[in-house]
Design an enzyme around this catalytic site. Sequence first.
Site, mmCIF file in Angstrom:
data_model
loop_
_atom_site.group_PDB
_atom_site.id
_atom_site.type_symbol
_atom_site.label_atom_id
_atom_site.label_comp_id
_atom_site.label_asym_id
_atom_site.label_seq_id
_atom_site.Cartn_x
_atom_site.Cartn_y
_atom_site.Cartn_z
ATOM 1 N N TRP A 96 26.905 -18.147 12.312
ATOM 2 C CA TRP A 96 25.492 -16.821 12.531
ATOM 3 C C TRP A 96 25.310 -15.855 12.669
ATOM 4 C CZ3 TRP A 96 21.475 -16.418 9.971
ATOM 5 C CH2 TRP A 96 20.053 -16.545 10.702
ATOM 6 N N TYR B 297 18.708 -10.634 18.769
ATOM 7 C CA TYR B 297 18.379 -11.838 18.158
ATOM 8 C C TYR B 297 17.559 -12.289 19.530
ATOM 9 C CZ TYR B 297 18.319 -15.912 15.316
ATOM 10 O OH TYR B 297 17.707 -16.287 14.192
ATOM 11 N N GLU C 200 19.833 -18.304 6.187
ATOM 12 C CA GLU C 200 19.739 -19.865 6.757
ATOM 13 C C GLU C 200 20.859 -20.440 5.671
ATOM 14 O OE1 GLU C 200 19.970 -20.371 9.630
ATOM 15 O OE2 GLU C 200 18.183 -19.569 10.580
#
Length: 205
Positions: free
Chosen positions: A62, A32, A54
């Site tokens: 996350w 990522y 999000e």
Amino acid sequence: MFCIFKKNLNLISMADKIRCKWCIGIDIYEKYHDEEWGVPVYDDQKLFEFLILETFQAGLSWITILKKRENFRKAFDNFDYKKVAGYDDEKIQGLLNDAGIIRNQLKIKAAVSNAKAFITIQKEFGSFADYIWKFTDGKPIINDLKNQSEIKAATPLSETISKDLKKRGFKFVGSTVVYAHMQATGMVDDHVADCWKRTDSNLIS
């Protein structure tokens, strides 16, 4: 592949690459970091994808979201905001029964209402990208960060955007969520100085 650990530094060399410390040692994080984090996104569907991810992250880590990303993609029709905006009670109930995603009723309903607000912004500004990027004059903010401790969780600008999104009907878009979205979509570049992603080639004048 081997690691060279450097004491008291915020970076670790993995073979020939030096990365931001927060992603080191976890494959999905490194991928990522290398391929998406801080890369400018001007495509509306991709911006909506990160908006959904999000907002579901709010209050969670996350990496939890990243691990479930493909499940979210399948559950939310490849993040097609037009389809999401049309979800009815039956579809919402199906999502609540989907163990592959975060089964939070408020967040699921927010995804639907946010999709509707997203489309309203498109109609007003031509695209969501034109709307959101106007806050940075269409260019990324390149932050001069020496180490990870300097990365902020929110800024006055993310607070301004958060307030504007809320006025437009968006939910789960607090200042911290908005700043994470800005980092994910390259509105801000928070790669630290020695990270291989933080190079002159990434700077946009």
